[in-house]
Design a protein around this motif. Structure first.
Motif, PDB file in Angstrom:
ATOM      1  N   PRO A 285      44.013  38.236  31.153  1.00  0.00           N
ATOM      2  CA  PRO A 285      44.976  38.320  31.959  1.00  0.00           C
ATOM      3  C   PRO A 285      45.677  37.143  32.937  1.00  0.00           C
ATOM      4  O   PRO A 285      44.685  36.130  32.999  1.00  0.00           O
ATOM      5  N   TYR A 286      46.641  37.352  33.569  1.00  0.00           N
ATOM      6  CA  TYR A 286      47.092  36.053  34.373  1.00  0.00           C
ATOM      7  C   TYR A 286      46.214  35.834  35.643  1.00  0.00           C
ATOM      8  O   TYR A 286      46.235  36.828  36.567  1.00  0.00           O
ATOM      9  N   PRO A 287      45.724  34.788  35.958  1.00  0.00           N
ATOM     10  CA  PRO A 287      44.754  34.426  36.894  1.00  0.00           C
ATOM     11  C   PRO A 287      45.428  34.043  38.391  1.00  0.00           C
ATOM     12  O   PRO A 287      46.276  33.183  38.209  1.00  0.00           O
ATOM     13  N   ILE A 288      45.083  34.350  39.352  1.00  0.00           N
ATOM     14  CA  ILE A 288      45.118  33.977  40.736  1.00  0.00           C
ATOM     15  C   ILE A 288      44.041  33.626  41.179  1.00  0.00           C
ATOM     16  O   ILE A 288      43.402  34.821  41.715  1.00  0.00           O
ATOM     17  N   MET A 289      43.577  32.569  41.495  1.00  0.00           N
ATOM     18  CA  MET A 289      42.200  32.253  42.001  1.00  0.00           C
ATOM     19  C   MET A 289      42.058  31.718  43.428  1.00  0.00           C
ATOM     20  O   MET A 289      43.292  30.792  43.615  1.00  0.00           O
ATOM     21  N   GLY A 290      41.507  32.105  44.415  1.00  0.00           N
ATOM     22  CA  GLY A 290      41.348  31.423  46.018  1.00  0.00           C
ATOM     23  C   GLY A 290      40.686  31.961  46.598  1.00  0.00           C
ATOM     24  O   GLY A 290      39.845  32.894  46.361  1.00  0.00           O
ATOM     25  N   LYS A 291      40.493  31.697  48.146  1.00  0.00           N
ATOM     26  CA  LYS A 291      39.828  32.174  49.040  1.00  0.00           C
ATOM     27  C   LYS A 291      40.515  33.288  49.972  1.00  0.00           C
ATOM     28  O   LYS A 291      41.618  33.119  50.145  1.00  0.00           O
TER      29      LYS A 291
ATOM     30  N   GLN B  94      43.447  43.628  38.446  1.00  0.00           N
ATOM     31  CA  GLN B  94      41.731  43.619  38.384  1.00  0.00           C
ATOM     32  C   GLN B  94      41.496  42.200  39.455  1.00  0.00           C
ATOM     33  O   GLN B  94      41.974  41.218  39.270  1.00  0.00           O
ATOM     34  N   VAL B  95      40.513  42.684  40.221  1.00  0.00           N
ATOM     35  CA  VAL B  95      39.988  41.680  40.752  1.00  0.00           C
ATOM     36  C   VAL B  95      38.389  41.333  40.622  1.00  0.00           C
ATOM     37  O   VAL B  95      37.583  42.298  40.703  1.00  0.00           O
ATOM     38  N   ARG B  96      38.078  40.052  40.619  1.00  0.00           N
ATOM     39  CA  ARG B  96      36.739  39.596  40.321  1.00  0.00           C
ATOM     40  C   ARG B  96      36.202  39.192  41.578  1.00  0.00           C
ATOM     41  O   ARG B  96      36.795  38.063  42.151  1.00  0.00           O
ATOM     42  N   TYR B  97      35.176  39.535  42.155  1.00  0.00           N
ATOM     43  CA  TYR B  97      34.239  39.063  43.272  1.00  0.00           C
ATOM     44  C   TYR B  97      32.711  39.099  42.910  1.00  0.00           C
ATOM     45  O   TYR B  97      32.203  39.998  42.538  1.00  0.00           O
ATOM     46  N   GLY B  98      32.414  37.715  42.988  1.00  0.00           N
ATOM     47  CA  GLY B  98      31.042  37.644  42.378  1.00  0.00           C
ATOM     48  C   GLY B  98      30.971  37.931  40.967  1.00  0.00           C
ATOM     49  O   GLY B  98      31.661  37.253  40.352  1.00  0.00           O
TER      50      GLY B  98
ATOM     51  N   TYR C 205      36.655  44.752  39.810  1.00  0.00           N
ATOM     52  CA  TYR C 205      37.192  45.898  40.473  1.00  0.00           C
ATOM     53  C   TYR C 205      38.652  46.248  40.018  1.00  0.00           C
ATOM     54  O   TYR C 205      39.293  45.341  39.958  1.00  0.00           O
ATOM     55  N   ARG C 206      38.779  47.427  39.557  1.00  0.00           N
ATOM     56  CA  ARG C 206      40.249  47.991  39.512  1.00  0.00           C
ATOM     57  C   ARG C 206      40.896  47.636  40.646  1.00  0.00           C
ATOM     58  O   ARG C 206      40.611  48.022  41.822  1.00  0.00           O
ATOM     59  N   ALA C 207      42.226  47.346  40.631  1.00  0.00           N
ATOM     60  CA  ALA C 207      43.084  47.134  41.972  1.00  0.00           C
ATOM     61  C   ALA C 207      44.628  47.312  41.776  1.00  0.00           C
ATOM     62  O   ALA C 207      44.803  47.354  40.353  1.00  0.00           O
ATOM     63  N   ILE C 208      45.140  47.124  42.792  1.00  0.00           N
ATOM     64  CA  ILE C 208      46.724  47.072  42.615  1.00  0.00           C
ATOM     65  C   ILE C 208      47.348  45.797  43.611  1.00  0.00           C
ATOM     66  O   ILE C 208      46.402  45.701  44.765  1.00  0.00           O
ATOM     67  N   SER C 209      48.068  44.934  43.150  1.00  0.00           N
ATOM     68  CA  SER C 209      48.409  43.866  44.241  1.00  0.00           C
ATOM     69  C   SER C 209      49.765  43.853  44.225  1.00  0.00           C
ATOM     70  O   SER C 209      50.561  43.949  43.445  1.00  0.00           O
TER      71      SER C 209
ATOM     72  N   GLU D  58      37.089  34.225  53.515  1.00  0.00           N
ATOM     73  CA  GLU D  58      36.662  32.805  53.215  1.00  0.00           C
ATOM     74  C   GLU D  58      35.806  32.776  51.814  1.00  0.00           C
ATOM     75  O   GLU D  58      35.314  31.926  51.388  1.00  0.00           O
ATOM     76  N   GLU D  59      35.416  34.230  51.164  1.00  0.00           N
ATOM     77  CA  GLU D  59      35.070  34.214  50.122  1.00  0.00           C
ATOM     78  C   GLU D  59      36.007  34.090  48.693  1.00  0.00           C
ATOM     79  O   GLU D  59      37.086  34.337  48.964  1.00  0.00           O
ATOM     80  N   SER D  60      35.337  33.452  47.794  1.00  0.00           N
ATOM     81  CA  SER D  60      36.229  33.189  46.345  1.00  0.00           C
ATOM     82  C   SER D  60      36.491  34.371  45.742  1.00  0.00           C
ATOM     83  O   SER D  60      35.465  35.042  45.538  1.00  0.00           O
ATOM     84  N   VAL D  61      37.803  34.799  45.416  1.00  0.00           N
ATOM     85  CA  VAL D  61      38.019  35.967  44.539  1.00  0.00           C
ATOM     86  C   VAL D  61      39.117  35.564  43.461  1.00  0.00           C
ATOM     87  O   VAL D  61      39.636  34.538  43.605  1.00  0.00           O
ATOM     88  N   GLU D  62      39.012  36.227  42.335  1.00  0.00           N
ATOM     89  CA  GLU D  62      39.957  35.972  41.297  1.00  0.00           C
ATOM     90  C   GLU D  62      40.939  37.333  40.918  1.00  0.00           C
ATOM     91  O   GLU D  62      40.300  38.533  40.739  1.00  0.00           O
TER      92      GLU D  62
END
Length: 308
Positions: free
Chosen positions: A188-194, A229-233, A237-241, A270-274
């Protein structure tokens, strides 16, 4: 366990002690065509070679002003993806007017053969490098015997009868065709950041959210609400953005990505998520007030539960 990615950036003065297998290219998107190159070099790890990616920074289109500077994957995103795939060394070779003017034969002998200690090269049929873009796959092959490396030229990968390219994928992102984008990227198309502080309206409405502000170079799809979908650690997690400016709650023109995560209520500033965009739900719009916004958010969240 991820392999630790060694990154060589901002210098032309380096030397790799270990013999390498290298994939050469721009790798914007790290799409299924790029992955064919990476499969070749990763398979060489079994023969004791270090798996290496060689790319130029910035991309030629940026240096020569032939593109808009928008990227499917930012430098940080590419680094994360390469590390996750098992790449050992990433060379972000500085592209300047001087290095771009290097005769291609010198580039192959001095940079690839000597500095990178390369023993295997995987390259696309349309590769170009060196002064005037004269360096190509045929030149790599013609110099291989004298310089002691093997070359494998990879043909263009096609999907549904169309060549897969970063340009084609960009057009699909701009059209919001996220399911096709996922097939072309192999993910899936990623957007990564803090995670940054938002205006906390979501929490006030009973829907706490996670906010990212993508870098200016990141190509985003049309403003709107997306199944995601959001990746943390180590967890996803299922998500809606929401991608956009949040016109109901602010007049600030800051383009952000705000995600509601199901079954999640942690403060992770300040944590990194995707964030991975899976499918388009609706365009962004301005609501008359917070109650109307809250009603729509409930509908979006319920729709997200049904999304497969």
């Amino acid at each position: 366990m991820l392999s630790q990615l060694e990154i060589i950036t901002g210098t032309t003065d380096f030397f790799l002690e270990k013999e390498t297998a290298a994939a050469i290219g721009k790798f914007d998107g790290v799409h299924i065509g790029h992955r064919r190159l990476l499969e070749e070099v990763l398979s060489c790890k079994a023969q004791g070679l270090a798996a290496c990616v060689f790319t130029f920074e910035p991309a030629p289109a940026v240096l020569f002003g032939t593109g808009d500077g928008k990227e499917l994957t930012t430098r940080e995103e590419k680094r994360a993806l390469f590390e996750r795939m098992g790449v050992d060394i990433l060379v972000e070779f500085p592209l300047t007017k001087q290095t771009a003017a290097m005769p291609p034969e010198i580039f192959v002998s001095d940079v690839l053969a000597r500095r990178m200690n390369v023993r295997f090269i995987a390259a696309g049929r349309d590769l170009s490098f060196g002064a005037g873009g004269r360096g190509n796959a045929a030149l790599l092959q013609s110099l291989s015997q004298d310089l002691g490396y093997e070359v494998k030229i990879i043909e263009k990968v096609c999907f549904q009868g169309k060549e897969v390219s970063s340009t084609y994928i960009k057009s699909q992102v701009e059209a919001g065709n996220m399911k096709l984008v996922e097939q072309l990227l192999g993910m899936p198309y990623p957007i990564m950041g803090k995670v940054v502080h938002g205006n906390r309206i979501g929490r006030t409405l009973g829907f706490p959210t996670v906010n990212l502000v993508p870098g200016e170079s990141k190509l985003l799809p049309p403003n709107g609400v997306y199944y995601s979908q959001v990746r943390y650690g180590s967890r996803k997690y299922r998500a809606i953005s929401n991608v956009g400016y949040k016109p109901t709650v602010t007049n600030e023109r800051v383009l952000g990505v705000e995600s509601y995560l199901y079954d999640f209520d942690q403060e992770i500033y300040e944590e990194s998520v995707e964030v991975y965009l899976l499918g388009f739900r609706r365009p962004e719009k301005r609501f008359e007030g917070l109650e109307e916004l809250k009603k729509q958010l409930k509908e979006d969240i319920e729709a997200g539960l049904r999304f497969a």
